[in-house]
Design a protein around this motif. Sequence first.
Motif, PDB file in Angstrom:
ATOM      1  N   LYS A  78      -1.917 -18.004   6.829  1.00 51.34           N
ATOM      2  CA  LYS A  78      -0.878 -18.338   5.847  1.00 51.34           C
ATOM      3  C   LYS A  78      -1.317 -17.927   4.447  1.00 51.34           C
ATOM      4  N   LYS A  79      -2.582 -18.198   4.148  1.00 53.63           N
ATOM      5  CA  LYS A  79      -3.125 -17.846   2.829  1.00 53.63           C
ATOM      6  C   LYS A  79      -3.134 -16.327   2.664  1.00 53.63           C
ATOM      7  N   ASP A  80      -3.556 -15.604   3.695  1.00 55.44           N
ATOM      8  CA  ASP A  80      -3.577 -14.134   3.648  1.00 55.44           C
ATOM      9  C   ASP A  80      -2.171 -13.592   3.464  1.00 55.44           C
ATOM     10  N   ALA A  81      -1.206 -14.162   4.179  1.00 50.12           N
ATOM     11  CA  ALA A  81       0.187 -13.699   4.057  1.00 50.12           C
ATOM     12  C   ALA A  81       0.705 -13.955   2.663  1.00 50.12           C
ATOM     13  N   LYS A  82       0.361 -15.096   2.099  1.00 48.75           N
ATOM     14  CA  LYS A  82       0.822 -15.426   0.747  1.00 48.75           C
ATOM     15  C   LYS A  82       0.191 -14.479  -0.257  1.00 48.75           C
ATOM     16  N   ASP A  83      -1.095 -14.175  -0.074  1.00 51.55           N
ATOM     17  CA  ASP A  83      -1.787 -13.241  -0.970  1.00 51.55           C
ATOM     18  C   ASP A  83      -1.191 -11.845  -0.879  1.00 51.55           C
ATOM     19  N   MET A  84      -0.795 -11.431   0.325  1.00 49.08           N
ATOM     20  CA  MET A  84      -0.213 -10.116   0.495  1.00 49.08           C
ATOM     21  C   MET A  84       1.138 -10.003  -0.218  1.00 49.08           C
ATOM     22  N   LEU A  85       1.870 -11.090  -0.254  1.00 46.21           N
ATOM     23  CA  LEU A  85       3.169 -11.069  -0.932  1.00 46.21           C
ATOM     24  C   LEU A  85       3.005 -11.028  -2.445  1.00 46.21           C
ATOM     25  N   LEU A  86       1.893 -11.552  -2.958  1.00 36.72           N
ATOM     26  CA  LEU A  86       1.671 -11.550  -4.397  1.00 36.72           C
ATOM     27  C   LEU A  86       1.351 -10.158  -4.924  1.00 36.72           C
ATOM     28  N   TYR A  87       0.697  -9.330  -4.123  1.00 41.11           N
ATOM     29  CA  TYR A  87       0.283  -8.008  -4.557  1.00 41.11           C
ATOM     30  C   TYR A  87       0.939  -6.944  -3.686  1.00 41.11           C
ATOM     31  N   PRO A  88       2.153  -6.546  -4.081  1.00 42.77           N
ATOM     32  CA  PRO A  88       2.876  -5.550  -3.265  1.00 42.77           C
ATOM     33  C   PRO A  88       2.298  -4.154  -3.348  1.00 42.77           C
TER      34      PRO A  88
END
Length: 88
Positions: A78-88
Amino acid sequence: MNKVDVIKVLAEDKTFENEIKNKGENDLEIKIKILEKEVDTLKAIINLKEIELTSKDDIIKEVKEDNKKLAKQVEDLKKDAKDMLLYP
């Protein structure tokens, strides 16, 4: 003590059968021997149940540990997915 040991204890007492062949049914010694045999049988049953409970407790501990690991992996994903959405 494991299940095999408990079953061996139950099967070992053949002398009991030989002793009661020569005595009357109302003999007090026979009644005592019968009660002693029943006590031994109940003790063996208790030992079997303790073995079963112990093995189930071990399985429950393993499952709980696996659940904790899986929960940690889910949180990390979940944390990785959230981080990926922050940096497109």
